[in-house]
Design an enzyme around this catalytic site. Structure first.
Site, PDB file in Angstrom:
ATOM      1  N   TRP A 131     -11.163  33.623   6.631  1.00 26.38           N
ATOM      2  CA  TRP A 131     -11.022  34.368   5.382  1.00 26.38           C
ATOM      3  C   TRP A 131     -11.421  35.817   5.617  1.00 26.38           C
ATOM      4  CZ3 TRP A 131     -15.199  35.153   1.333  1.00 26.38           C
ATOM      5  CH2 TRP A 131     -14.655  35.722   0.172  1.00 26.38           C
ATOM      6  N   ASP A 170     -19.050  27.011   4.757  1.00 25.94           N
ATOM      7  CA  ASP A 170     -18.482  27.657   3.576  1.00 25.94           C
ATOM      8  C   ASP A 170     -17.566  26.627   2.911  1.00 25.94           C
ATOM      9  OD1 ASP A 170     -17.497  29.290   1.605  1.00 25.94           O
ATOM     10  OD2 ASP A 170     -16.385  30.623   2.937  1.00 25.94           O
ATOM     11  N   LYS A 223     -12.304  27.643  -7.558  1.00 25.92           N
ATOM     12  CA  LYS A 223     -11.059  26.895  -7.430  1.00 25.92           C
ATOM     13  C   LYS A 223     -11.121  25.536  -8.119  1.00 25.92           C
ATOM     14  CE  LYS A 223      -9.304  30.030  -4.576  1.00 25.92           C
ATOM     15  NZ  LYS A 223     -10.463  30.899  -4.328  1.00 25.92           N
TER      16      LYS A 223
END
Length: 423
Positions: A153, A234, A270
């Site tokens: 990311w 993560d 999300k």
């Protein structure tokens, strides 16, 4: 005397002779954000078939933002309680952090039951990463080296660097197979200096959508243990990847059960659709309750000058959903519904490429990958062509946000991909 000097200094002829120079005149123009740049270009396009496959936010099958029913019901409960707007403590809303820790870790290693988890609320996953990077920079007792997957990311590297950490990449994605290069990954982790901090995506790897299998996670855990590395997970997509929160937490819980003292960045953007609420947590697995207390005291010292304390509204939403049995059950169903829609779009896209347009290329990676994103394998040149000829917008690395695909446009997208990749 001072007034006379001032009058002389302020003579118009004197002021006019001195050109104004701004304090910030030497600040250069920064590069545009890759994803936001895609969105801006999309907005300017007037073609009726245009598609925005750049932004990582869930959309329903009509292409609209989706607010979960469980979230709406939680907000109704909160409104009926006439809740105040007082500050939270430095580490956030206790009912939220407790529920967040339980959702992530389950009963792994008995760390929850034994009071060995230090946890603080954060400004979503990004804030959790920033807290974690700052804490490691201050307190990790070994060389401050962090390795991240290649690719990863886009925010991981600057977050770590801004905290003063040294960042390198380990092998992850195999461009030949559009899958995981497990041998290269294991080799790089083995070669890394002992006590290196290893950043791992717990599930739904961003940007590739490529996750290790359970057997591969076993291998990764073993190498990290052998080299005395330290694991930084993560987890931004728990539940959103497979539709099953327990399955998506497999790697995290396995590492804890294997005896790794992991740290975790966690986000509810999300899986609860709380993008703008900025709800997350950062947690550290400790050796015992006494160590947990010391670690948590230092987390407070990291957070206090950073943003003092976190916002409460989103935390109360998550807390209400997770701590209300009927709402939690409904939410788990909604998470599965969102994940299943993404999975269905993967199958439809692959089917159209292979069976409608009879592409000669291999497209199994579309369904092999998981989560919000698909690393399509398109080159930058093909990305430019699909944008100019078909009005389909995605990032230059070929990453597709699967949430932007609907039953109404999936065939059009397949046709576009076929045409720009057939030569």
């Amino acid at each position: 005397m001072l007034s006379m000097i001032s009058r002389v200094y302020l003579k118009p002829s004197t002021m006019a002779s001195r050109a104004f120079v701004s304090t910030w005149s030497s600040v250069p123009q920064g590069p545009p954000d890759a994803i936001l740049g895609v969105t801006e270009a999309y907005k300017k396009d007037t073609d009726p078939n245009k598609m925005n496959l750049g932004v990582g936010a869930y959309r329903d099958d009509g292409g609209k933002p989706y607010v979960l029913s469980s979230v709406k019901k939680a907000e109704k409960i909160m409104m009926d309680k006439n809740m105040d707007k007082e500050y939270a403590g430095i580490t956030g809303v206790p009912a939220f952090t407790k529920a967040a820790g339980e959702l992530a870790f389950g009963d792994a290693g008995n760390i929850i039951a034994d009071n060995k988890l230090a946890i603080t609320q954060s400004i979503s996953g990004t804030g959790a990463l920033r807290i974690g990077a700052a804490f490691i920079s201050k307190w990790y007792p070994h060389t401050k080296n962090v390795v991240v997957p290649n690719p990863t990311w886009g925010n991981h590297i600057p977050i770590m660097q801004h905290a003063g950490l040294s960042v390198e990449k380990y092998t992850y994605f195999d461009k030949q197979t559009n899958g995981l290069n497990i041998n290269g990954m294991l080799e790089d982790l083995h070669k890394a200096p002992k006590n290196t901090v290893v950043l791992l995506h717990a599930c739904a790897h961003n940007p590739t959508g490529v996750d290790p299998t359970k057997e591969q996670w076993d291998q990764i855990s073993k190498v990290i243990k052998e080299r005395d590395h330290f694991t930084f997970f993560d987890m931004a997509y728990q539940g959103f990847a497979s539709g099953d929160c327990t399955r998506d937490a497999y790697a995290l819980r396995k590492f804890v059960n294997d005896g790794h003292q992991v740290v975790l960045s966690q986000s509810f953007a999300k899986n609860m659709g709380l993008y703008g609420e900025r709800v997350g947590s950062f947690s550290i697995v400790c050796a015992d309750p006494e160590e947990r207390a010391r670690v948590e005291s230092q987390l407070k010292i990291v957070v206090r000058p950073m943003y003092s304390n976190p916002p409460i509204h989103g935390a109360h939403i998550v807390s209400t959903v997770l701590n209300t049995p009927e709402l939690k059950k409904e939410w788990l169903g909604e998470v599965k519904f969102m994940a299943d829609r993404i999975i269905d779009m993967r199958h439809q896209l692959r089917n159209h490429l292979e069976n409608t347009f009879h592409s000669k290329k291999k497209w199994n990676h579309i369904t092999d990958q998981i989560g919000m994103f698909c690393f399509s394998g398109m080159t930058p040149e093909q990305v430019n062509k699909i944008r100019s000829d078909w009005h389909v917008y995605l990032t230059q690395d070929g990453r597709i946000s699967m949430a932007g695909i609907t039953t109404g446009n999936v065939k059009y997208l397949a046709e576009a991909i076929y045409n720009v990749t057939k030569d």
